[in-house]
Design a protein around this motif. Structure first.
Motif, PDB file in Angstrom:
ATOM      1  N   GLN A  53       0.843  -1.250  -0.149  1.00  0.00           N
ATOM      2  CA  GLN A  53       0.013  -0.107  -0.109  1.00  0.00           C
ATOM      3  C   GLN A  53       0.838   1.352  -0.099  1.00  0.00           C
ATOM      4  O   GLN A  53       0.523   2.246  -0.691  1.00  0.00           O
ATOM      5  CB  GLN A  53      -1.098   0.077   1.077  1.00  0.00           C
ATOM      6  CG  GLN A  53      -2.256   0.683   1.094  1.00  0.00           C
ATOM      7  CD  GLN A  53      -3.233   0.339   2.218  1.00  0.00           C
ATOM      8  OE1 GLN A  53      -3.901  -0.733   2.107  1.00  0.00           O
ATOM      9  NE2 GLN A  53      -3.291   1.070   3.188  1.00  0.00           N
TER      10      GLN A  53
ATOM     11  N   PHE B 180       0.833   3.986  -3.064  1.00  0.00           N
ATOM     12  CA  PHE B 180       0.261   5.521  -2.885  1.00  0.00           C
ATOM     13  C   PHE B 180       1.310   6.490  -2.507  1.00  0.00           C
ATOM     14  O   PHE B 180       0.928   7.723  -2.531  1.00  0.00           O
ATOM     15  CB  PHE B 180      -0.777   5.494  -1.667  1.00  0.00           C
ATOM     16  CG  PHE B 180      -2.190   4.885  -2.052  1.00  0.00           C
ATOM     17  CD1 PHE B 180      -3.136   5.699  -2.712  1.00  0.00           C
ATOM     18  CD2 PHE B 180      -2.357   3.756  -2.080  1.00  0.00           C
ATOM     19  CE1 PHE B 180      -4.338   4.942  -2.991  1.00  0.00           C
ATOM     20  CE2 PHE B 180      -3.598   3.031  -2.195  1.00  0.00           C
ATOM     21  CZ  PHE B 180      -4.585   3.812  -2.792  1.00  0.00           C
TER      22      PHE B 180
ATOM     23  N   ALA C 134      -1.950  12.575   4.500  1.00  0.00           N
ATOM     24  CA  ALA C 134      -3.375  11.661   4.256  1.00  0.00           C
ATOM     25  C   ALA C 134      -4.009  11.522   5.653  1.00  0.00           C
ATOM     26  O   ALA C 134      -5.236  11.364   5.863  1.00  0.00           O
ATOM     27  CB  ALA C 134      -2.879  10.428   3.831  1.00  0.00           C
TER      28      ALA C 134
ATOM     29  N   GLN D 156      -2.290  11.491  -4.727  1.00  0.00           N
ATOM     30  CA  GLN D 156      -2.094  10.303  -4.256  1.00  0.00           C
ATOM     31  C   GLN D 156      -2.424  10.261  -2.808  1.00  0.00           C
ATOM     32  O   GLN D 156      -3.108   9.248  -2.306  1.00  0.00           O
ATOM     33  CB  GLN D 156      -0.913   9.408  -4.617  1.00  0.00           C
ATOM     34  CG  GLN D 156      -0.793   9.333  -6.147  1.00  0.00           C
ATOM     35  CD  GLN D 156      -1.626   8.741  -6.705  1.00  0.00           C
ATOM     36  OE1 GLN D 156      -2.151   7.534  -6.335  1.00  0.00           O
ATOM     37  NE2 GLN D 156      -2.250   9.251  -7.813  1.00  0.00           N
ATOM     38  N   SER D 157      -1.838  11.016  -2.149  1.00  0.00           N
ATOM     39  CA  SER D 157      -2.032  11.165  -0.573  1.00  0.00           C
ATOM     40  C   SER D 157      -3.492  11.558  -0.224  1.00  0.00           C
ATOM     41  O   SER D 157      -4.117  10.945   0.787  1.00  0.00           O
ATOM     42  CB  SER D 157      -1.331  12.159   0.055  1.00  0.00           C
ATOM     43  OG  SER D 157      -1.550  13.368  -0.449  1.00  0.00           O
TER      44      SER D 157
ATOM     45  N   TYR E  75      -5.590   8.204  -0.866  1.00  0.00           N
ATOM     46  CA  TYR E  75      -5.361   7.420   0.398  1.00  0.00           C
ATOM     47  C   TYR E  75      -6.069   7.880   1.447  1.00  0.00           C
ATOM     48  O   TYR E  75      -6.859   7.057   2.182  1.00  0.00           O
ATOM     49  CB  TYR E  75      -3.875   7.437   0.517  1.00  0.00           C
ATOM     50  CG  TYR E  75      -3.410   6.417   1.592  1.00  0.00           C
ATOM     51  CD1 TYR E  75      -3.326   5.104   1.473  1.00  0.00           C
ATOM     52  CD2 TYR E  75      -3.271   6.804   3.179  1.00  0.00           C
ATOM     53  CE1 TYR E  75      -2.828   4.096   2.148  1.00  0.00           C
ATOM     54  CE2 TYR E  75      -3.190   5.758   4.003  1.00  0.00           C
ATOM     55  CZ  TYR E  75      -2.772   4.251   3.474  1.00  0.00           C
ATOM     56  OH  TYR E  75      -2.511   3.473   4.389  1.00  0.00           O
TER      57      TYR E  75
ATOM     58  N   GLN F  15      -9.102   5.509   3.182  1.00  0.00           N
ATOM     59  CA  GLN F  15      -9.371   5.329   4.847  1.00  0.00           C
ATOM     60  C   GLN F  15     -10.426   5.788   5.150  1.00  0.00           C
ATOM     61  O   GLN F  15     -10.904   5.074   6.283  1.00  0.00           O
ATOM     62  CB  GLN F  15      -7.956   5.718   5.560  1.00  0.00           C
ATOM     63  CG  GLN F  15      -6.552   5.222   5.200  1.00  0.00           C
ATOM     64  CD  GLN F  15      -6.529   3.748   5.097  1.00  0.00           C
ATOM     65  OE1 GLN F  15      -7.147   3.106   6.054  1.00  0.00           O
ATOM     66  NE2 GLN F  15      -5.840   3.097   4.081  1.00  0.00           N
TER      67      GLN F  15
ATOM     68  N   TYR G  80      -8.677  -0.455  -4.518  1.00  0.00           N
ATOM     69  CA  TYR G  80      -8.532   0.519  -3.730  1.00  0.00           C
ATOM     70  C   TYR G  80      -8.704   1.829  -4.341  1.00  0.00           C
ATOM     71  O   TYR G  80      -9.205   2.740  -3.757  1.00  0.00           O
ATOM     72  CB  TYR G  80      -7.206   0.681  -2.897  1.00  0.00           C
ATOM     73  CG  TYR G  80      -6.982  -0.337  -1.748  1.00  0.00           C
ATOM     74  CD1 TYR G  80      -8.222  -0.954  -1.395  1.00  0.00           C
ATOM     75  CD2 TYR G  80      -5.973  -0.275  -0.959  1.00  0.00           C
ATOM     76  CE1 TYR G  80      -8.187  -2.067  -0.130  1.00  0.00           C
ATOM     77  CE2 TYR G  80      -5.937  -1.434   0.147  1.00  0.00           C
ATOM     78  CZ  TYR G  80      -6.981  -2.021   0.604  1.00  0.00           C
ATOM     79  OH  TYR G  80      -6.864  -2.763   1.420  1.00  0.00           O
ATOM     80  N   SER G  81      -8.029   2.089  -5.335  1.00  0.00           N
ATOM     81  CA  SER G  81      -8.450   3.395  -6.223  1.00  0.00           C
ATOM     82  C   SER G  81      -9.805   3.848  -6.574  1.00  0.00           C
ATOM     83  O   SER G  81     -10.223   4.914  -6.126  1.00  0.00           O
ATOM     84  CB  SER G  81      -7.625   3.170  -7.476  1.00  0.00           C
ATOM     85  OG  SER G  81      -6.329   3.291  -7.459  1.00  0.00           O
TER      86      SER G  81
ATOM     87  N   ALA H 290     -11.301   4.823  -3.169  1.00  0.00           N
ATOM     88  CA  ALA H 290     -10.889   6.145  -2.732  1.00  0.00           C
ATOM     89  C   ALA H 290     -11.623   7.167  -3.801  1.00  0.00           C
ATOM     90  O   ALA H 290     -12.162   8.364  -2.959  1.00  0.00           O
ATOM     91  CB  ALA H 290      -9.381   6.523  -3.160  1.00  0.00           C
TER      92      ALA H 290
END
Length: 389
Positions: free
Chosen positions: A33, A37, A52, A196-197, A200, A204, A345-346, A349
């Motif tokens: 991960q 990211f 993030a 990207q952060s 992420y 989460q 995951y993308s 997000a």
């Protein structure tokens, strides 16, 4: 105030530990991960994880504060109250987001645990995932107190182990890290790394439903604030340390399925640390699966069960719901780890940013929290299973 499952530890620590142990799942535990990211975008990986987690800390603080103030500890009752007067749209959208992240994150946990144990111990992948599934199922069916207690003990072990593994390897790989930093790799620039952060953080934040399920132990705004601050320090601190070590092997490590094993084999540790990291990954994938599946099963029970059925009937239905979730996610794990992390995951997000992050920050910052209310009877019955003080 409900008593904390670990008497020597404040209640807000247990909630912070649920956040940490859910975050420390298959993707984080393996290091994959971090690569997807942060690390693959270069030296920005030393601080973009902090951005993030700071976003997450704010989102969770506002969400937990609302949960405690309105006594909403099942995520559908929370979304129905929080998103008023647009709950019909946003509650259903969040149902999609949470179940998607539950399935993907738990499947990643199975895949990571199975692959790591197979690599280090030589045991069959299928057998490994079956053992993990059984443990997840058993822990899930015993309720919120067990989930918090398991998360707390696992967090203590995992944090100690991670500090030792990454701390010792940072000393060994520091020359490599300095070389990488001097070469200043940043293939796509700061703004892409920042995006990207933020993605992420969205990923989460999608896990919010699992965290709301255990916040019934918090008493007031001060407890909520302490839980958010402790969670931020734990998650951001470990992520920066781990990212620095993973970055030391840039760009070779980008293609590794389980980067943390690669680090140990090429740095400090040998067989002993390989066994330790296998234990940590095993604990990490268990904790993530348990925390998420418990939150998801409570949602199913809230729809399936009726308050007049009684606690025993509700518990039986939660057992069935937990079994369904475990089976589905175990089956999906057969897709493999890297595709699940990179693709699954993308999508989560992208969905979570407009559905969770932006609305929660907007309402929290502008203080548009709505009227206080009390939870319904079923929500109260499924909030926790332990004694109250």
């Amino acid at each position: 105030m409900k008593r904390n499952p670990m008497d020597f530890m404040p209640a807000y620590f247990t909630v912070a530990f649920v956040w940490f142990t859910t975050h420390f799942g298959g993707g984080f535990a393996s290091g994959r991960q971090l690569v997807e990211f942060f690390v693959q975008y270069g030296w920005y990986a030393l601080f973009t994880p902090v951005i993030a987690i700071a976003i997450n800390a704010l989102v969770f603080y506002y969400a937990w504060d609302f949960s405690v103030a309105h006594q909403k500890f099942q995520y559908r009752s929370w979304t129905d109250a929080f998103y008023k007067p647009y709950e019909r749209v946003f509650s259903n959208l969040y149902d999609v987001v949470f179940n998607l992240v539950l399935v993907v994150a738990t499947a990643v946990a199975f895949a990571t645990g199975g692959a790591t144990l197979a690599d280090v111990l030589g045991t069959p992948y299928l057998l490994n995932t079956l053992v993990i599934a059984i443990i997840m199922f058993i822990l899930t069916i015993y309720g919120a107190n067990i989930v918090r207690a398991a998360a707390s003990w696992i967090a203590v072990i995992v944090i100690t182990g991670l500090l030792f593994i990454y701390g010792s390897n940072l000393v060994v790989t520091l020359p490599n890290l300095m070389t990488v930093l001097n070469e200043a790799p940043a293939p796509r620039g700061f703004w892409y790394a920042l995006w990207q952060s933020i993605k992420y953080a969205g990923l989460q934040a999608a896990l919010l439903g699992g965290y709301v399920a255990v916040t019934d132990v918090l008493k007031n705004k001060q407890d909520v604030k302490r839980a958010a601050i402790c969670g931020f320090i734990l998650n951001a601190g470990i992520m920066v340390l781990a990212s620095a070590v993973v970055l030391s092997y840039y760009p070779t490590i980008i293609s590794e399925a389980v980067p943390v094993v690669f680090i140990i084999r090429n740095g400090f540790g040998g067989v002993a640390l390989e066994l330790l990291v296998s234990l940590l990954i095993f604990l990490g994938v268990i904790s993530t699966g348990v925390n998420l599946i418990y939150g998801g099963s409570k949602r199913i029970v809230s729809v399936w069960a009726k308050p007049e059925e009684g606690e025993k009937s509700i518990k039986n239905k939660r057992i069935i719901a937990s079994g369904i979730y475990v089976f589905i996610t175990w089956s999906i794990a057969l897709m493999g780890l890297i595709p699940l992390v990179a693709i699954g995951y993308s999508y989560v997000a992208y969905l979570a940013l407009p559905i969770v992050v932006i609305p929660v920050l907007y309402k929290g910052i502008t203080k548009r929290g709505g009227e206080k209310g009390k939870s319904n009877e079923l929500d109260a019955m499924t909030a926790a299973d332990g004694p109250k003080a």
